[in-house]
Design an enzyme around this catalytic site. Sequence first.
Site, PDB file in Angstrom:
ATOM      1  N   LYS A   1       0.849  -1.197   0.000  1.00 48.55           N
ATOM      2  CA  LYS A   1       0.000   0.000   0.000  1.00 48.55           C
ATOM      3  C   LYS A   1       0.880   1.241   0.000  1.00 48.55           C
ATOM      4  O   LYS A   1       1.540   1.535   0.981  1.00 48.55           O
ATOM      5  CB  LYS A   1      -0.924   0.037   1.214  1.00 48.55           C
ATOM      6  CG  LYS A   1      -2.032   1.064   0.984  1.00 48.55           C
ATOM      7  CD  LYS A   1      -2.654   1.611   2.244  1.00 48.55           C
ATOM      8  CE  LYS A   1      -1.856   2.703   2.890  1.00 48.55           C
ATOM      9  NZ  LYS A   1      -1.731   3.961   2.111  1.00 48.55           N
TER      10      LYS A   1
ATOM     11  N   GLU B   1       9.419   0.184  10.869  1.00 46.93           N
ATOM     12  CA  GLU B   1      10.463   1.206  10.645  1.00 46.93           C
ATOM     13  C   GLU B   1       9.790   2.548  10.892  1.00 46.93           C
ATOM     14  O   GLU B   1       8.986   2.989  10.079  1.00 46.93           O
ATOM     15  CB  GLU B   1      10.960   1.162   9.197  1.00 46.93           C
ATOM     16  CG  GLU B   1      11.590  -0.132   8.772  1.00 46.93           C
ATOM     17  CD  GLU B   1      13.084  -0.174   9.027  1.00 46.93           C
ATOM     18  OE1 GLU B   1      13.608   0.755   9.677  1.00 46.93           O
ATOM     19  OE2 GLU B   1      13.702  -1.151   8.599  1.00 46.93           O
TER      20      GLU B   1
ATOM     21  N   CYS C   1      13.408   9.930   7.655  1.00 47.02           N
ATOM     22  CA  CYS C   1      13.240   9.374   9.004  1.00 47.02           C
ATOM     23  C   CYS C   1      14.525   9.464   9.807  1.00 47.02           C
ATOM     24  O   CYS C   1      14.491   9.654  11.012  1.00 47.02           O
ATOM     25  CB  CYS C   1      12.771   7.935   8.908  1.00 47.02           C
ATOM     26  SG  CYS C   1      13.784   6.971   7.787  1.00 47.02           S
TER      27      CYS C   1
ATOM     28  N   GLU D   1       9.853  14.757  16.272  1.00 45.40           N
ATOM     29  CA  GLU D   1      10.294  14.697  14.880  1.00 45.40           C
ATOM     30  C   GLU D   1       9.561  15.793  14.098  1.00 45.40           C
ATOM     31  O   GLU D   1       8.330  15.828  14.086  1.00 45.40           O
ATOM     32  CB  GLU D   1       9.935  13.324  14.318  1.00 45.40           C
ATOM     33  CG  GLU D   1      10.425  13.097  12.925  1.00 45.40           C
ATOM     34  CD  GLU D   1      10.075  11.716  12.391  1.00 45.40           C
ATOM     35  OE1 GLU D   1       8.968  11.234  12.663  1.00 45.40           O
ATOM     36  OE2 GLU D   1      10.917  11.128  11.699  1.00 45.40           O
TER      37      GLU D   1
HETATM   38  P1  NAD Z   1       2.027   7.721   8.493  1.00 50.55           P
HETATM   39  O1  NAD Z   1       2.300   6.737   9.551  1.00 50.55           O
HETATM   40  O2  NAD Z   1       0.930   8.681   8.672  1.00 50.55           O
HETATM   41  O3  NAD Z   1       1.748   6.984   7.110  1.00 50.55           O
HETATM   42  C1  NAD Z   1       2.581   5.972   6.608  1.00 50.55           C
HETATM   43  C2  NAD Z   1       1.739   5.000   5.813  1.00 50.55           C
HETATM   44  O4  NAD Z   1       0.816   4.355   6.703  1.00 50.55           O
HETATM   45  C3  NAD Z   1       0.886   5.630   4.716  1.00 50.55           C
HETATM   46  O5  NAD Z   1       0.845   4.737   3.620  1.00 50.55           O
HETATM   47  C4  NAD Z   1      -0.491   5.729   5.369  1.00 50.55           C
HETATM   48  O6  NAD Z   1      -1.555   5.709   4.455  1.00 50.55           O
HETATM   49  C5  NAD Z   1      -0.511   4.478   6.223  1.00 50.55           C
HETATM   50  N1  NAD Z   1      -1.401   4.548   7.383  1.00 50.55           N
HETATM   51  C6  NAD Z   1      -1.890   5.646   8.017  1.00 50.55           C
HETATM   52  N2  NAD Z   1      -2.671   5.285   9.054  1.00 50.55           N
HETATM   53  C7  NAD Z   1      -2.669   3.929   9.087  1.00 50.55           C
HETATM   54  C8  NAD Z   1      -3.269   2.959   9.940  1.00 50.55           C
HETATM   55  N3  NAD Z   1      -4.016   3.317  10.979  1.00 50.55           N
HETATM   56  N4  NAD Z   1      -3.023   1.649   9.703  1.00 50.55           N
HETATM   57  C9  NAD Z   1      -2.250   1.259   8.682  1.00 50.55           C
HETATM   58  N5  NAD Z   1      -1.665   2.133   7.827  1.00 50.55           N
HETATM   59  C10 NAD Z   1      -1.861   3.452   8.030  1.00 50.55           C
HETATM   60  O7  NAD Z   1       3.400   8.430   8.268  1.00 50.55           O
HETATM   61  P2  NAD Z   1       3.743   9.566   7.236  1.00 50.55           P
HETATM   62  O8  NAD Z   1       3.464  10.883   7.840  1.00 50.55           O
HETATM   63  O9  NAD Z   1       3.129   9.256   5.914  1.00 50.55           O
HETATM   64  O10 NAD Z   1       5.320   9.329   7.056  1.00 50.55           O
HETATM   65  C11 NAD Z   1       6.250   9.969   7.845  1.00 50.55           C
HETATM   66  C12 NAD Z   1       6.764   9.062   8.943  1.00 50.55           C
HETATM   67  O11 NAD Z   1       7.406   7.910   8.384  1.00 50.55           O
HETATM   68  C13 NAD Z   1       7.801   9.745   9.756  1.00 50.55           C
HETATM   69  O12 NAD Z   1       7.537   9.561  11.119  1.00 50.55           O
HETATM   70  C14 NAD Z   1       9.097   9.051   9.348  1.00 50.55           C
HETATM   71  O13 NAD Z   1      10.087   9.087  10.308  1.00 50.55           O
HETATM   72  C15 NAD Z   1       8.641   7.690   9.046  1.00 50.55           C
HETATM   73  N6  NAD Z   1       9.592   6.996   8.175  1.00 50.55           N
HETATM   74  C16 NAD Z   1      10.386   6.016   8.715  1.00 50.55           C
HETATM   75  C17 NAD Z   1      11.325   5.361   7.927  1.00 50.55           C
HETATM   76  C18 NAD Z   1      12.213   4.285   8.509  1.00 50.55           C
HETATM   77  O14 NAD Z   1      12.807   3.552   7.743  1.00 50.55           O
HETATM   78  N7  NAD Z   1      12.314   4.162   9.811  1.00 50.55           N
HETATM   79  C19 NAD Z   1      11.456   5.686   6.582  1.00 50.55           C
HETATM   80  C20 NAD Z   1      10.637   6.694   6.064  1.00 50.55           C
HETATM   81  C21 NAD Z   1       9.708   7.340   6.883  1.00 50.55           C
END
Ligand code: NAD
Length: 486
Positions: free
Chosen positions: A190, A264, A298, A395
């Site tokens: 997804k 992650e 991240c 963050e």
């Molecule tokens: P997010 O958690 O809001 O969304 C990430 C993904 O999860 C999206 O595809 C979203 O549609 C989905 N999602 C949202 N709510 C959900 C739920 N309840 N159940 C299942 N899926 C759901 O995060 P974001 O704002 O899109 O991304 C930024 C975050 O991602 C930051 O905190 C960043 O640090 C983290 N990140 C971590 C890594 C790593 O490797 N550790 C890499 C990239 C980004």
Amino acid sequence: MTIETRTSIVWDYAPAPESADHIRLKDRYGLFVDGEFRDPRDGRYVSTINPATEEPIAEVADGGPDDVTAAVESARAAYPKWAALKDLERAKYLFRIARLIQERSRELAVVETMDGGKPLRESRDVDIPLAAAHFFHYAGWSDKLRYGVNAPEVEPLGVVGQIVPWNFPLLMAAWKLAPALACGNVAILKPAETTPLTALLLAEICQEAELPPGVVTILPGDGSTGAALVRAPGIDKVAFTGSTAVGRDIQAALAGTNTRLTLELGGKSANIVFEDAALDQAVEGIVNGIFFNQGHVCCAGSRLLIQESVRDEVIAKLWQRMGRLRLGDPMDKNTDVGAINSAEQLERIETLVAAGEDEGATRRTVSCDIPERGYWFAPTLFTDVSPAHRIAVDEIFGPVVSVLTFRTQAEAIEKANNSRYGLAAGIWTDKGSKAFEVASALKAGVVWQNTYNHFDPTAAFGGYKESGFGREGGPAGLRPYLKIVR
Ligand code: NAD
């Protein structure tokens, strides 16, 4: 609290925009299920927009619960054959996908930049080549899985549900899909709601590679689609990259079930500059650490820890360097800082920056021409930051760096570890022994020495504490996708 601004672009470049003439995007993309593009069951489509112009690019299906059920059925049907395929045959598909990514790299880079706002220079030189490299790397592991995890007998897990964020859309898809497929699993991916396009082009690539239907499913949608996928019966493992809050929700949903999980999550990584470092190089590393991809990283080096004796010198050099960053059209090959990914993300950055000012830190923001349309945030530096300030704890996920200082090595380690996160860190020093001593005391999954944001498919990546668990990349990245039989 004072706000200083300055503009110091000392010379002008002529515009050097990449052309979008060569890309062939459709007006509408359905869900990629069973090897073909389909309309969503409830017929819902949403527009994905270019954050640099606010113009719609294409309509994309919004997967609902019935689509999740259909995706899982198709994946379950494809699994036995894929898992039984000879290792070398599986590898051939992965090599093919890697080569097709390379062949379509110019198109993928342009679409990544249009959909997400990142500078073309980054999507062209980092995101797309690394995505291909991950498929090449795991293609090579397909027939060596037992050696990768040091076990005489291994098995795939089954159907894997994978959820990725918007900051590195194709690269995160590659991090997830390549090891899962190499290990003999089938995957339902997804993409994030603001950046689904390159994952859908990857679906086309899977078709071109003649990947058997159902081995890869691309299920665009929002958080509710992700939540349904995680909870769907018939999913054997979930791999999630995204925010800590959502990671926590997924972990709670899967507690007590047999579904395996890797997370992650977010970070607040420390970039530590010792007084004996090559300071000009360190400044380049600080800039790359926090302004790369607008700070939507991240592992961004968002907490800059400077040894007190060189504080003023480093900040002066950093501020001068920041003034030369070019913000603007992400399609221009000279642009350093592109658009913020979405209006919501811009609001989150603005809220935290306002909290920094309210709590008494000193803010400096580079003054530059901000385009009239789109979402933008100019590179920002906070000094006089205390470890309890929100800008030192939370963050920000934007182009904002918070400076803290330290006197001794012990204090640097203590401050760096004073975080609920533990994803990455950087150490800048001329002394090898100091770098190793500090690195081994840091609670961070990745520690870079005299470099930052350096990624390679052979190296493991992942977090400690609230940054998650499980590793992606290298042989360590095979383990989350395998059952060790003996
Ligand atoms: P997010 O958690 O809001 O969304 C990430 C993904 O999860 C999206 O595809 C979203 O549609 C989905 N999602 C949202 N709510 C959900 C739920 N309840 N159940 C299942 N899926 C759901 O995060 P974001 O704002 O899109 O991304 C930024 C975050 O991602 C930051 O905190 C960043 O640090 C983290 N990140 C971590 C890594 C790593 O490797 N550790 C890499 C990239 C980004």
